[in-house]
Design a protein around this motif. Structure first.
Motif, short mmCIF file in Angstrom:
data_model
loop_
_atom_site.label_atom_id
_atom_site.label_comp_id
_atom_site.label_asym_id
_atom_site.label_seq_id
_atom_site.Cartn_x
_atom_site.Cartn_y
_atom_site.Cartn_z
N MET B 125 -20.62 -23.91 -8.64
CA MET B 125 -19.96 -24.03 -9.86
C MET B 125 -20.20 -25.56 -10.28
SD MET B 125 -15.94 -24.59 -8.87
CE MET B 125 -15.34 -22.82 -9.08
N LYS B 126 -20.07 -26.18 -11.24
CA LYS B 126 -20.39 -27.53 -11.65
C LYS B 126 -19.13 -27.94 -12.54
CE LYS B 126 -23.87 -28.75 -14.41
NZ LYS B 126 -25.27 -28.95 -14.71
N GLY B 127 -18.50 -29.14 -12.33
CA GLY B 127 -17.54 -29.66 -13.15
C GLY B 127 -17.30 -31.14 -13.12
N GLU B 128 -16.37 -31.41 -14.20
CA GLU B 128 -16.14 -32.67 -14.17
C GLU B 128 -14.80 -33.11 -13.03
OE1 GLU B 128 -14.11 -36.30 -17.00
OE2 GLU B 128 -15.15 -34.49 -18.01
N VAL B 129 -15.06 -34.08 -12.43
CA VAL B 129 -14.19 -34.42 -11.43
C VAL B 129 -13.21 -35.51 -11.82
CG1 VAL B 129 -13.78 -35.32 -8.97
CG2 VAL B 129 -15.83 -34.32 -9.62
N VAL B 130 -11.89 -34.92 -11.52
CA VAL B 130 -10.67 -35.79 -11.85
C VAL B 130 -10.20 -36.58 -10.48
CG1 VAL B 130 -8.46 -36.33 -12.84
CG2 VAL B 130 -9.90 -34.24 -13.78
N GLU B 139 0.22 -34.71 -8.07
CA GLU B 139 1.68 -33.90 -8.51
C GLU B 139 1.90 -34.14 -9.64
OE1 GLU B 139 3.40 -34.71 -4.20
OE2 GLU B 139 3.41 -32.59 -4.05
N ARG B 140 2.11 -35.47 -10.08
CA ARG B 140 2.52 -35.97 -11.19
C ARG B 140 1.52 -35.77 -12.51
NH1 ARG B 140 6.14 -40.60 -10.49
NH2 ARG B 140 6.84 -40.86 -8.28
N ALA B 141 0.34 -35.34 -12.25
CA ALA B 141 -0.54 -35.22 -13.50
C ALA B 141 -0.13 -33.87 -14.23
CB ALA B 141 -2.00 -35.12 -12.68
N PRO B 142 -0.24 -34.06 -15.65
CA PRO B 142 -0.14 -32.77 -16.06
C PRO B 142 -1.11 -32.03 -16.00
CG PRO B 142 -0.85 -34.71 -17.64
CD PRO B 142 -0.66 -35.05 -16.07
N ALA B 143 -0.83 -30.71 -16.27
CA ALA B 143 -1.91 -29.48 -15.93
C ALA B 143 -3.01 -29.68 -16.83
CB ALA B 143 -1.18 -28.28 -16.20
N ALA B 145 -4.51 -32.21 -17.63
CA ALA B 145 -5.55 -33.13 -17.13
C ALA B 145 -6.40 -32.67 -16.41
CB ALA B 145 -4.62 -34.27 -16.31
N VAL B 146 -6.11 -31.27 -15.61
CA VAL B 146 -7.28 -31.07 -14.60
C VAL B 146 -7.48 -29.48 -14.88
CG1 VAL B 146 -5.76 -32.25 -12.82
CG2 VAL B 146 -5.39 -29.92 -13.18
N ARG B 147 -7.10 -28.85 -15.92
CA ARG B 147 -7.43 -27.58 -16.19
C ARG B 147 -8.88 -27.24 -16.37
NH1 ARG B 147 -3.94 -26.35 -20.57
NH2 ARG B 147 -2.18 -26.26 -18.88
N GLN B 148 -9.41 -26.28 -15.67
CA GLN B 148 -11.01 -25.99 -15.50
C GLN B 148 -11.70 -27.12 -15.03
OE1 GLN B 148 -12.61 -23.24 -15.72
NE2 GLN B 148 -10.70 -22.30 -15.65
N LYS B 149 -11.24 -28.16 -14.35
CA LYS B 149 -11.82 -29.21 -13.84
C LYS B 149 -11.91 -29.30 -12.24
CE LYS B 149 -11.49 -32.11 -17.65
NZ LYS B 149 -10.79 -33.28 -18.30
N LEU B 150 -12.86 -30.11 -11.68
CA LEU B 150 -12.70 -30.20 -10.33
C LEU B 150 -11.51 -31.40 -9.77
CD1 LEU B 150 -16.30 -29.84 -9.54
CD2 LEU B 150 -14.71 -28.14 -9.42
N VAL B 151 -11.04 -31.32 -8.88
CA VAL B 151 -9.81 -32.10 -8.20
C VAL B 151 -10.16 -32.85 -7.09
CG1 VAL B 151 -7.43 -32.52 -7.51
CG2 VAL B 151 -7.90 -31.41 -9.63
N SER B 178 -3.70 -26.11 -3.23
CA SER B 178 -2.84 -24.99 -4.09
C SER B 178 -2.18 -25.59 -5.07
CB SER B 178 -1.85 -24.31 -3.22
OG SER B 178 -0.70 -25.18 -2.57
N ILE B 179 -1.75 -26.76 -5.14
CA ILE B 179 -1.05 -27.61 -6.20
C ILE B 179 -2.06 -27.74 -7.27
CG2 ILE B 179 -0.44 -30.04 -6.63
CD1 ILE B 179 0.90 -30.23 -3.84
N ALA B 180 -3.19 -28.10 -6.83
CA ALA B 180 -4.44 -28.15 -8.02
C ALA B 180 -4.62 -26.86 -8.51
CB ALA B 180 -5.68 -28.93 -7.40
N ALA B 181 -4.72 -25.82 -7.69
CA ALA B 181 -5.05 -24.56 -8.42
C ALA B 181 -3.72 -24.15 -9.43
CB ALA B 181 -5.11 -23.55 -7.14
#
Lengths: 472, 472
Positions: B125-130, B139-143, B145-151, B178-181
């Motif tokens: 897979m390839k993706g933009e990294v946050v 934990e404080r980031a809104p969903a 901001a990371v949806r369908q991205k790499l964390v 799991s938090i990122a997922a």
């Protein structure tokens, strides 16, 4: 007899007489400015981050040349001062690489192909391993002991401050695989030529004489080498499987990046410094040799920034394709063959990023007086005299080899290399390993070196003793 | 009030009264014999060489159990003293793994899949990294901001002697993915939970709550983490490609190896020691936890060899499948549930191979007097008192967790862990990292510990203060 007396007299008076006071004072100012300047550190950071690995002849190395030109311009160098000198080369690239002990104790090995290794093909090869603890033991072994087998070569290298163990123990890599191939071995594993105990293998080029077809040749990490030797100690056959698929991609372009600060009075006389721009592909080439490139560029940039114009031309070369066989050095010697004797003095930085602890100089007696002045200015930085005159038989950095062979007088600004082979040619050669204070010390030494060398009319070329002249 | 007075009185008299002189003298003899004995060192050598990596539930781990039984018999343990207690588990294995920065500065990354990571499939897979520097920032980031991205999670861990930073900074691995997922990320990269600066990534298990489907979760080596953070500092989008293809192979067999020296008078009372036999698959499991297994076996073997019979039973458990979620510990607690309260004291060695520098003990006041005697015998080995009684809220090693939850009194024979996270869960966890003298010190401490604990009638179970009793 006369020359000896002259030598002693000059040594006793230091640099007075050959180095004008004003030149010394400027060198001192350059030295102090270097210690407070982080240009070199930022250059290594940028090169290792924004380019990363840059294997000779690849697109990554081409990116490094573009990066270098842009970085030099950003510092303030003019277009007319910068030349990219392209050349063509046969380019080798890494493929898949993996290996495992199959029997008696199955487990994976951490390995990497040596530069110029042959390929096993994608299906790999498997074979019994004949273990040699030293290169000598392999050399003495009859061909029938290794024919159609895999050969392991130990030949473990100890740490040395001056790196002198590398020439001797490095032979396991330089010539071990071809010795095994000549005896009919089908593949070679060597203990990494390194001094650490991490699961990080060292690559590096191996050479094949024209009459020897390359076979697969890999390095195992030091702990994997220990493991192989321990298993061999337990007796019984040891079987290993290995897959390495490097290949020659054909002829591609590489290049040297040449930067001049032109001499005021003697622009045809060139003092040459530099480092090599290519790196192995496993790490990001921080200590080998982003540091060397940055040290030389940092020193040259101080001269530019202080708007100083030297008497002689100071030339920085960021060499291409050093690692795979001094391709850039050869191309430079060819392109500049008409002016080789105008290179009046040289030194390349290619032994890491630790402090310079001594200076070797193979120069004339009058040149030695310049060395004395250099040492006076550098003593506060912990730099001591090394070997002088004809007694110094070492080089001035790998890329200056063709020039040295053509008679270039040379300095070795010798870095402390105790930890160099912890990192050299491994994935671990990355920016975090560089100490900014040690790097700045290197820049200071280079700045003093080039400034003194470029602002004297001394001929550094050693006078040959008549007997030596006659004997050859 | 009374109990405080008793405690002080006992502390002042040392172990006198609870530890018979003959028991102390034997413990002293065991201690001195341990310091001169290389059994433990040879056991780690053999396990790491002849088995090597032994991932839980795999054939390699099964080989380790067979190795253990054979090694114990070779030492002189009897068949009746050795029991293999098999159990079933869901087994995860590693697949291919590679990753690279695609833009802005293309270069490979050194990575490894976390235990229980999901798969990207063979096409990757390839993706933009946050980039998040701390777990808290994620934990404080809104969903959105990371949806369908790499964390990417930094959360860099510093060195601590007692390993106390691991619980806090290790959360980047334990729960970061799991938090990122849950927020919709498609993949996770974490900075390796380690304290070195080598291109060696740390694996280790990550956990997925039942309502979270595993996503690909990898660790990058510390220098690669630095690189990602430096590139992020330069601004603009950062794109990474990654391919990891681990999978659950299904339900397979693992097992605990249990070795008893039966008690003379109170054979139903068990003092339990051990280490875990499984390891991560990247290294050969020397410090994690070949050392622990060997330390406990080395101590038990001295008692066997000196033909000593303790009052209580001494049990060594070589735990299976610790790394992937304490599977062996759970299986043991289930199988032995009728006799959990007969385990009178326990300690597991699972924090490397460096010296024990202090002893924590969560035991009764009378038990504390045994600790005093132990400390008297161990002071020459550099062992100091740690936390005592209810103030000690830590564990006794991971595999004893179910027993501790059931009320097991416990010791922590605390090893110096400053360098533990240089090696832990990396390819670098190999035999060469073990100092034989430090290992022997561990054996000596364990020998004294088990001998004193098994030759007293002291109940180590802490008496609950009445208020605590009432509150629950």
């Amino acid at each position: 007899m006369l020359s000896t007396l002259v030598l002693v007299a000059v040594a006793n008076t230091g640099g007075a007489g050959v180095v004008p006071d004003a030149v010394s004072r400027t060198a001192e100012a350059l030295r102090d400015a270097a210690l407070a300047d982080d240009t070199a550190y930022r250059l290594v950071e940028d090169l290792t981050t924004e380019v990363g690995p840059r294997l000779a002849g690849t697109r990554q190395e081409a990116r490094a040349r573009r990066w270098a030109v842009a970085a030099l311009k950003k510092l303030g160098f003019q277009n007319r001062q910068i030349t990219v000198e392209p050349f063509r080369m046969r380019t080798w690239v890494r493929g898949a690489e993996r290996a495992a002990i199959v029997a008696p104790f199955p487990q994976p090995l951490v390995v990497t192909a040596l530069g110029r290794s042959g390929s096993t093909g994608p299906r790999g090869m498997k074979g019994e391993v004949v273990v040699f603890r030293t290169l000598d033991a392999l050399e003495r072994a009859p061909a029938k002991a290794v024919r159609q087998k895999l050969v392991y070569i130990g030949h473990a290298m100890p740490k040395t401050q001056d790196g002198s163990s590398y020439g001797y123990f490095g032979r396991a890599r330089f010539v071990g695989p071809s010795i095994a191939a000549k005896k009919g071995a089908k593949g070679v594993l060597i203990r990494s030529v390194g001094t650490h105990s991490h699961r990080l293998p060292h690559t590096g080029v191996t050479s094949w004489p024209d009459d020897v077809a390359p076979i697969p040749a890999i390095a195992v990490s030091p702990p994997d080498a220990d493991q192989i030797e321990r298993i061999a100690d337990r007796g019984g056959p040891l079987t290993v499987s290995m897959t390495v698929t490097p290949r020659i991609v054909g002829t591609t372009e590489s290049g040297n990046v040449v930067v001049d600060i032109e001499g005021r009075e003697a622009k045809d006389e060139i003092v040459i410094i530099g480092g090599h721009l290519d790196s192995w592909d496993l790490g990001t080439g921080a200590v080998d040799d982003g540091a060397g490139v940055a040290i030389a560029a940092g020193a040259l940039n101080l001269i530019r920034k202080m708007k100083l114009q030297p008497r002689r031309t100071i030339r920085l070369v960021m060499w291409g394709a050093e690692e795979v066989g001094l391709e850039g050095a050869k191309a430079y010697a060819e392109r500049h063959k008409a002016e080789l004797d105008r290179h009046v003095l040289g030194s390349e930085s290619d032994f890491g990023a630790e402090r310079i602890f001594r200076i070797h100089a193979h120069v004339s007696a009058r040149g030695d007086a310049v060395v004395d002045e250099m040492l006076r200015l550098l003593a506060p930085l912990g730099v001591a005299p090394g070997t002088r005159g004809p007694a110094y038989t070492g080089g001035a950095g790998p890329d200056l080899t063709p020039l040295v062979r053509a008679g270039l007088p040379r300095f070795r600004l010798a870095q402390d290399g105790r930890d160099y082979f912890e990192l050299h040619h491994t994935p671990d050669d990355t920016f975090d390993k560089i100490d900014p204070a040690a790097l700045a010390q290197n820049v200071a030494v280079h700045a003093v070196f080039v400034w003194l060398a470029a602002n004297t009319d001394v001929d550094f070329r050693p006078r040959q003793a008549p007997s030596a002249d006659l004997s050859k």
